[in-house]
Design a protein around this motif. Sequence first.
Motif, short mmCIF file in Angstrom:
data_model
loop_
_atom_site.label_atom_id
_atom_site.label_comp_id
_atom_site.label_asym_id
_atom_site.label_seq_id
_atom_site.Cartn_x
_atom_site.Cartn_y
_atom_site.Cartn_z
N ASP A 126 0.83 -1.20 0.00
CA ASP A 126 0.00 0.00 0.00
C ASP A 126 0.87 1.25 0.00
N VAL A 150 -5.91 -1.58 -6.15
CA VAL A 150 -6.95 -0.57 -6.29
C VAL A 150 -6.24 0.77 -6.19
N TYR A 159 -6.53 5.09 -6.26
CA TYR A 159 -7.46 6.13 -5.82
C TYR A 159 -6.98 7.48 -6.36
N TYR A 206 -6.22 6.63 0.34
CA TYR A 206 -7.24 5.69 -0.14
C TYR A 206 -8.63 6.31 -0.17
N ASN A 238 -12.40 8.52 -5.94
CA ASN A 238 -12.74 7.53 -6.95
C ASN A 238 -11.73 6.40 -6.95
N GLN A 239 -12.19 5.20 -7.28
CA GLN A 239 -11.35 4.01 -7.25
C GLN A 239 -11.42 3.27 -8.58
N CYS A 289 -2.55 3.99 -3.58
CA CYS A 289 -2.89 2.65 -4.07
C CYS A 289 -2.89 1.66 -2.90
N ARG A 290 -3.69 0.62 -3.08
CA ARG A 290 -3.79 -0.43 -2.08
C ARG A 290 -3.64 -1.77 -2.80
N LYS A 342 -19.08 3.50 -10.92
CA LYS A 342 -18.10 3.69 -9.87
C LYS A 342 -18.08 2.47 -8.96
N LEU A 372 -16.40 0.42 -5.23
CA LEU A 372 -15.86 0.49 -3.88
C LEU A 372 -15.23 -0.86 -3.56
N TYR A 373 -13.97 -0.84 -3.14
CA TYR A 373 -13.26 -2.05 -2.72
C TYR A 373 -13.51 -2.25 -1.23
N ALA A 395 -15.76 5.96 -0.78
CA ALA A 395 -16.52 6.15 -2.02
C ALA A 395 -17.80 6.93 -1.75
#
Length: 184
Positions: free
Chosen positions: A22, A44, A46, A51, A54-55, A87-88, A151, A153-154, A168
């Motif tokens: 991350d 993911v 962002y 984090y 938007n993703q 980023c993750r 859109k 969401l993680y 999100a």
Amino acid sequence: MGRIIFYEERNFQGRSHECSSDCTDIHMHLNRCNSCRVDNGCFVVYDRQNYMGNQVFLKRGEYSDFQRMGSMMGMQGMAMMDNIRSCRMVPTHRGPFRMRIYERENYGGQMHELIDDIESLQDRFLMSDCQSCQVMDGHWLMFEQPNFRGKMLYVRPGEYRSLRDSAASNMSKMSSIRRIMDMC
């Protein structure tokens, strides 16, 4: 082990920064990020630091122009982004998937337990939205529109009392849900 390389310019040009975990603020390493290459794993990304915002879900591949990535084939989450800020890494999950979704915040209203993908919450459960969830096993992507579009969401194992208050918060509702499996 995942590995992603960010580049300041389009087409993998300019200075670069490599991540294998991350990263809360890519701008600590680069002035901007306009392209990236995922050598291994899934991430993911962002459009805001820490984090937030938007993703977009990225799997192994080359992304030569991040400003156009939302319309590229193979992209999960069609967010309008002009930059990557954090980023993750999504860990590989080898086991069962299990999530409880709730119609209202704080685990209120209808509850359904998921073990597989849901193309449309409305069609499957007569549920027009999901406002909270508990992820017991696996990593999931929740989408604003049916059929895994719009859109995203993680969510990873944990409790989400209010999906509106999450990263999100710009999503109007959750309409479809997909497991992240064997994509990485």
